[in-house]
Design an enzyme around this catalytic site. Structure first.
Site, PDB file in Angstrom:
ATOM      1  N   CYS A  67       0.901  -1.074   0.041  1.00 24.83           N
ATOM      2  CA  CYS A  67       0.089  -0.065  -0.017  1.00 24.83           C
ATOM      3  C   CYS A  67       0.939   1.280  -0.066  1.00 24.83           C
ATOM      4  O   CYS A  67       0.432   2.454  -0.380  1.00 24.83           O
ATOM      5  CB  CYS A  67      -1.000   0.148   1.300  1.00 24.83           C
TER       6      CYS A  67
ATOM      7  N   CYS B  74      13.722   7.341  -6.851  1.00 30.93           N
ATOM      8  CA  CYS B  74      12.266   7.348  -6.813  1.00 30.93           C
ATOM      9  C   CYS B  74      11.734   7.684  -5.529  1.00 30.93           C
ATOM     10  O   CYS B  74      12.252   8.806  -4.803  1.00 30.93           O
ATOM     11  CB  CYS B  74      11.829   5.853  -7.159  1.00 30.93           C
TER      12      CYS B  74
END
Length: 379
Positions: free
Chosen positions: A195, A337
């Site tokens: 998640c 990232c």
């Protein structure tokens, strides 16, 4: 065993349970006697713990090793801004004691591991798995199978959720399927994001966690038909539901001991496959300050770039191979990232194509926000 009795306050508190003919005071007695371990106090664990506590489950174990973060509050309704930075298990206990003083709570402020799982799980009747990673799901399952405990399982991702009841023994004494019957082997590392990596709509864990709590209450009270041998699937976008039948798999190997679940899920091996060169956020900041000639590439998605960015060139990980000609080979190239995982994967891809000038930004944009820019949003 001594008869379970209720005080006047408890009888009034649980009166809406007691007047249900199928449930009545006998069902409530079973709840008060029960010992339920909730693994994880996050998106699923929050509603799960709230409803089990409100319902009067007498003994609840709270297991979590993490601390409350601002980004949790979008879905982890057990916590408030005052809890940020506190251990989740302790903050959960403090909140739940205010909800129902008639419940006994045991805090396990620790990570569940192969070394401690059997010792912790053995003291409970039912385990409710609210975790979000495959190693822990297999660990919880195997501990429950070894100790003959029921595993009430749920998972969520983006807009989808699922619920089932594993290792449930029916009236005939027959055990239903467990997690390994449904998922004999874990997916390849990185195929299914967590998640934290893939996101989840805030209300979904409330829906799925409540359904998970419902299954715990059914298992404990003996009222109703638990989701044993069935997998409930929910799509919040289309509001469609399905129930799939699942069966014991005769090819599923017997579970007799706990193993190294990081290795089993390919995570330990992956870390050793390929090391990439790294640069810290402090070093990158120095490069920027001295106007060093280098290229900065961001391999996140466009919608992530809008949340926070370092003004790098956006080339999503899935498109890296199509943009080889846009990546310079004459200067140092920093790839980043959110946390450093996807950028490391991108570098591994590019180094196979001959690049030798690539550096992974250690810790990604989260490290930049933590160490250099407190005004940058973390997600």
């Amino acid at each position: 065993m001594a008869e379970v009795n209720f005080s006047k306050e408890e009888l009034e508190r649980y009166s809406r349970h007691l007047i249900i003919p199928e449930f009545n005071i006998e069902g409530q007695r079973k709840l008060k006697e029960a010992k339920v371990l909730v693994v994880g106090t996050g998106g699923l664990g929050s509603p799960l713990l709230l409803y089990l506590t409100a319902a009067g489950v007498g003994n609840i174990g709270i297991l979590d090793f993490d601390v409350v973060d601002d980004s949790n509050l979008q879905r982890q309704v057990l916590f408030t801004v005052d809890d940020v930075g506190k251990p989740k298990s302790e903050a959960a206990k403090a909140r739940l004691e205010k909800l129902n003083p008639h419940v006994n709570f045991t805090v396990h402020n620790t990570m569940l591991t192969s070394e401690n799982a059997l010792d912790i799980v053995k003291d409970y009747d039912v385990v409710a798995d609210g975790t979000d990673n495959f190693p822990t799901r297999y660990l919880v399952n195997d501990a429950c199978v070894i100790l003959d405990k029921v595993n009430v399982y749920a998972s969520i991702f983006r807009f989808e959720g699922q619920v089932s009841v594993f290792n449930y023994k029916n009236a005939e004494g027959e055990y239903g399927p467990h997690y390994r019957d449904l998922f004999p082997t874990p997916p390849p590392p990185g195929l299914v994001p967590s998640c934290a990596e893939g996101g989840v709509i805030g209300v979904l864990p409330g829906i799925i966690g409540s359904l998970q709590a419902n299954e715990v209450l059914k298992v404990v009270s003996g009222v109703g038909d638990p989701l044993a041998g069935r997998l409930f699937l929910f799509d919040a976008l289309s509001f469609e539901t399905r129930v799939m039948k699942i069966h014991k798999n005769k090819n599923t190997a017997a579970v007799t001991e706990l193993i190294d679940y990081e290795v089993f899920c390919g995570l330990g091996e992956k870390e050793e496959e390929k090391e990439v060169k790294e640069i810290t956020v402090e070093e990158l900041s120095q490069w920027k300050a001295t106007k060093k000639d280098f290229q900065l590439i961001d391999v996140r998605e466009g919608y992530e770039y809008e949340i926070a960015n370092l003004e790098g060139e956006l080339i999503p990980l899935a498109e890296v191979a199509d943009h080889v000609n846009d990546i310079r080979s004459d200067v140092d190239v920093v790839v980043h990232c959110r946390s450093g995982k996807r950028s490391a994967d991108a570098i591994v891809q590019l180094e196979k194509l001959g690049f030798k000038n690539l550096y992974n930004l250690k810790g990604g944009i989260l490290a930049w926000a933590d160490q250099l820019d407190s005004e940058m949003a973390k997600y």
